[in-house]
Design a protein around this motif. Structure first.
Motif, mmCIF file in Angstrom:
data_model
loop_
_atom_site.group_PDB
_atom_site.id
_atom_site.type_symbol
_atom_site.label_atom_id
_atom_site.label_comp_id
_atom_site.label_asym_id
_atom_site.label_seq_id
_atom_site.Cartn_x
_atom_site.Cartn_y
_atom_site.Cartn_z
ATOM 1 N N GLY A 352 -11.080 -3.505 6.609
ATOM 2 C CA GLY A 352 -11.485 -3.962 5.287
ATOM 3 C C GLY A 352 -10.672 -3.303 4.185
ATOM 4 N N ASP A 353 -10.573 -4.000 3.042
ATOM 5 C CA ASP A 353 -9.759 -3.497 1.935
ATOM 6 C C ASP A 353 -10.251 -2.145 1.425
ATOM 7 N N ASN A 354 -11.568 -1.915 1.485
ATOM 8 C CA ASN A 354 -12.100 -0.645 0.981
ATOM 9 C C ASN A 354 -11.745 0.547 1.876
ATOM 10 N N PHE A 355 -11.186 0.273 3.059
ATOM 11 C CA PHE A 355 -10.756 1.357 3.954
ATOM 12 C C PHE A 355 -9.232 1.431 4.069
ATOM 13 N N VAL A 356 -8.533 0.730 3.185
ATOM 14 C CA VAL A 356 -7.067 0.740 3.182
ATOM 15 C C VAL A 356 -6.590 1.473 1.933
ATOM 16 N N ASN A 357 -5.632 2.385 2.103
ATOM 17 C CA ASN A 357 -5.089 3.147 0.977
ATOM 18 C C ASN A 357 -3.574 2.987 0.968
ATOM 19 N N ALA A 358 -3.039 2.502 -0.167
ATOM 20 C CA ALA A 358 -1.604 2.293 -0.314
ATOM 21 C C ALA A 358 -1.084 3.171 -1.440
ATOM 22 N N SER A 359 0.154 3.701 -1.277
ATOM 23 C CA SER A 359 0.731 4.565 -2.310
ATOM 24 C C SER A 359 2.230 4.352 -2.402
ATOM 25 N N ALA A 360 2.744 4.437 -3.640
ATOM 26 C CA ALA A 360 4.175 4.354 -3.925
ATOM 27 C C ALA A 360 4.350 4.655 -5.404
ATOM 28 N N PRO A 361 5.496 5.152 -5.837
ATOM 29 C CA PRO A 361 5.737 5.370 -7.264
ATOM 30 C C PRO A 361 5.617 4.059 -8.038
ATOM 31 N N GLY A 362 4.714 4.021 -9.013
ATOM 32 C CA GLY A 362 4.529 2.811 -9.821
ATOM 33 C C GLY A 362 3.595 1.788 -9.228
ATOM 34 N N LEU A 363 2.892 2.113 -8.092
ATOM 35 C CA LEU A 363 1.980 1.158 -7.449
ATOM 36 C C LEU A 363 0.582 1.305 -8.020
ATOM 37 N N SER A 364 -0.079 0.162 -8.333
ATOM 38 C CA SER A 364 -1.447 0.189 -8.878
ATOM 39 C C SER A 364 -2.219 -1.013 -8.371
ATOM 40 N N LYS A 365 -3.562 -0.893 -8.318
ATOM 41 C CA LYS A 365 -4.451 -1.978 -7.904
ATOM 42 C C LYS A 365 -4.401 -3.112 -8.920
ATOM 43 N N ALA A 366 -4.573 -4.349 -8.441
ATOM 44 C CA ALA A 366 -4.490 -5.501 -9.340
ATOM 45 C C ALA A 366 -5.679 -6.431 -9.191
ATOM 46 N N GLY A 367 -6.856 -5.911 -8.866
ATOM 47 C CA GLY A 367 -8.063 -6.742 -8.852
ATOM 48 C C GLY A 367 -8.564 -7.115 -7.481
ATOM 49 N N GLY A 368 -8.096 -8.230 -6.893
ATOM 50 C CA GLY A 368 -8.646 -8.756 -5.643
ATOM 51 C C GLY A 368 -8.308 -7.896 -4.442
ATOM 52 N N ASN A 369 -8.925 -8.261 -3.301
ATOM 53 C CA ASN A 369 -8.690 -7.519 -2.068
ATOM 54 C C ASN A 369 -7.220 -7.565 -1.666
ATOM 55 N N GLY A 370 -6.634 -6.400 -1.449
ATOM 56 C CA GLY A 370 -5.258 -6.308 -1.010
ATOM 57 C C GLY A 370 -4.221 -6.610 -2.074
ATOM 58 N N LYS A 371 -4.623 -6.780 -3.324
ATOM 59 C CA LYS A 371 -3.695 -7.141 -4.382
ATOM 60 C C LYS A 371 -3.271 -5.895 -5.169
ATOM 61 N N TYR A 372 -1.940 -5.736 -5.335
ATOM 62 C CA TYR A 372 -1.377 -4.589 -6.044
ATOM 63 C C TYR A 372 -0.248 -5.064 -6.947
ATOM 64 N N ASN A 373 0.126 -4.216 -7.910
ATOM 65 C CA ASN A 373 1.328 -4.395 -8.711
ATOM 66 C C ASN A 373 2.216 -3.176 -8.511
#
Length: 512
Positions: A352-373
């Motif tokens: 599930g999306d709530n158990f996934v953690n993503a990281s990178a310089p300049g990466l941020s959450k963008a609302g929906g499940n699995g959506k980032y900018n």
């Protein structure tokens, strides 16, 4: 009868005709008033009978609702309808006082003197002001409208009651009415203003009759509908039962489609299997076995006519390995652009999306499940790292590298056109110098801040802004047909973003 020269005898005959017609009209008026009174009595008697009949149906619905889950919703809707009906019926009852006024019931007959109720002054004075409604008239209009709205709020979503709702809406519609002469009048004006009090009384009683009829229709339909639904095919669901719950690509899928029914009132006497009974269903709870195909089986037991009926079941499921790689993809491109919020979808299969953690310089959450900018900074590459936590607490991780690129240089434009443009000097003098980036993945809004204006045989002019100035217009005054004006060194910025934009390509304007 009044035209031409008449003899005294003819004049006398005409006068007798007029007296006779007046007497007929007087007698007819009394007969009509009495007829209205009789109609009011019949409506009133019908209403009294409906009160008892409707109360009996409501009691039956409430009793069934407490005994059978299939009638629970019908009973709840009926109670709301009863409350709405009672309030509006009593309000109509109170309106009768304006029709009756101070008229007293005859002690001998026990009835109102219908033939004497030929005036409607009290209603005219209380309900109307000029050509419009008085505060009392506006209150009546609001009560009628609210009754329709309240009924609709209870039964509006029930397709079986559409006919009743349509009838209620039609009979209590307060829209203006056209009379026989084509004159538009307000609803109460058309039905009550200037009418004898006995006719107004009868009209209000008929409204009460309509209210009780609607109430009875609703109860009757709800009683029948709930009884039918208890055994309706809508209680059944078509279930797809496959031999197993997972297949490899190219493998033959086998199974069947059966009719199943979820009924909390149907309860087995016992259940054997990996789970427990909840509302007539076996809720499975178990730990998956080794990777590969596994069997699941059990048995229901029912008691029917004193006999024990066993109902065994068997099925298969496939256990697959735990996920160990993430799905990371750029939604619009294979590279990411510096200074832009590049949309990305990041997920782990089976987590599930709530158990996934993503990281990178300049990466941020963008609302929906699995959506980032991803808005990268300096450098030529950026790495996105992802970790996922599985149900047993263990974690998996993955990463992916993306190239970072600057946005390409836009093309200069005059009046929205790029490349070589042609036109009169007057058009160039008023046209805006702009920049466009055709066939790019993003819609960027460029604003020109500076450009160089060059007319053949004259020095170049550096202009701040996006339109030609007085120096440019003076230079244009000396050009002739066929001369080409070059606009180059176009400096721009992107509105709403901090992006370094390369100098835009020149645009040529040929004088016609």
């Amino acid at each position: 009868m009044a035209g031409g020269k008449l003899t005294p005898r003819q004049k006398m005959i005409n006068l007798m005709y007029l007296v006779f017609i007046a007497m007929l009209a007087l007698n007819m008026s009394k007969e009509v008033l009495s007829a209205f009174g009789l109609m009011n009595e019949k409506f009133d008697a019908s209403n009294q009978s409906a009160v008892k009949t409707n109360a009996d149906m409501l009691a039956a619905l409430e009793k069934k609702g407490s005994e059978d889950a299939n009638f629970t919703q019908a009973a709840a809707e009926s109670k709301k309808v009863a409350t709405i009906t009672k309030g509006f019926y009593e309000y109509l009852d109170a309106l009768k006082a304006d029709a009756v006024g101070e008229t007293q019931v005859d002690e001998e007959t026990g009835k109102l003197p219908y033939e004497a109720m030929d005036k409607g002054d009290l209603i005219d004075e209380r309900w109307f002001e000029g050509d419009g409604y008085s505060p009392k008239g506006k209150e009546i209009e609001a009560k009628f409208t609210q009754y329709v709205a309240d009924i609709k709020s209870v039964i509006g979503n029930n397709s079986k009651l559409k006919g009743v709702l349509a009838e209620v809406t039609s009979k209590f519609n307060m829209a203006d009415v056209k009379d026989g002469d084509g004159v538009t009048k307000k609803y109460l004006d058309y039905h009550f203003k200037g009418f004898p009090s006995i006719s107004s009384l009868t009209k209000i009683t008929s409204f009460q009759n309509d209210v009780k009829k609607a109430e009875a229709d609703i109860y009757s339909i709800l009683l029948g509908k709930a009884a039918v639904e208890a055994s309706s095919m809508s209680k059944y669901t078509a279930l797809v039962v496959l031999e197993k719950s997972a297949y490899f690509q190219g493998e033959e899928v086998k199974g069947k489609v059966v009719l199943g029914r979820y009924d909390e009132n149907t309860k087995p006497t016992s259940f054997q299997g990996p789970g427990k009974i909840v509302n007539g269903q076996a809720v499975i709870s178990m730990t998956a076995g080794a990777v590969g195909e596994q069997n699941i089986s059990g048995k229901f037991t029912f008691l029917e006519d004193g006999k024990t009926i066993p109902l065994p079941f068997e099925g298969k499921y496939v256990v697959v390995p735990r996920p160990n790689s993430a799905n990371i993809s750029a939604d619009k491109m294979n590279v990411v652009y510096r200074g832009l919020p590049n949309p990305m979808t990041i997920s782990f299969a089976g987590i599930g999306d709530n158990f996934v953690n993503a990281s990178a310089p300049g990466l941020s959450k963008a609302g929906g499940n699995g959506k980032y900018n991803l808005n990268p900074g300096a450098g030529t590459e950026v790495t996105v790292s992802v970790t996922g936590k599985m149900n047993d607490g263990k974690t998996v991780s993955d990463k992916k590298v993306f190239r970072i690129k600057n946005i390409p240089a836009p093309a200069g434009a005059i009046g929205g056109g790029t490349g070589v443009q042609k036109g009169a000097k007057s058009r160039l003098e008023v046209s805006q110098v702009s920049a466009k980036l055709n066939d790019f993945l993003y819609d960027l809004n460029f604003q020109v801040t500076q450009f160089t204006f060059k007319v053949p045989g004259q020095p170049a002019i550096v202009v701040n802004g996006d339109r030609v100035d007085g120096r440019c217009k003076a230079a244009l005054a000396r050009v002739t047909r066929g001369d080409q004006v070059t606009i180059s060194d176009i400096k721009t910025k992107v509105v709403g973003a901090s992006i370094i934009v390369p100098t835009a390509a020149p645009v040529i304007y040929e004088i016609q």
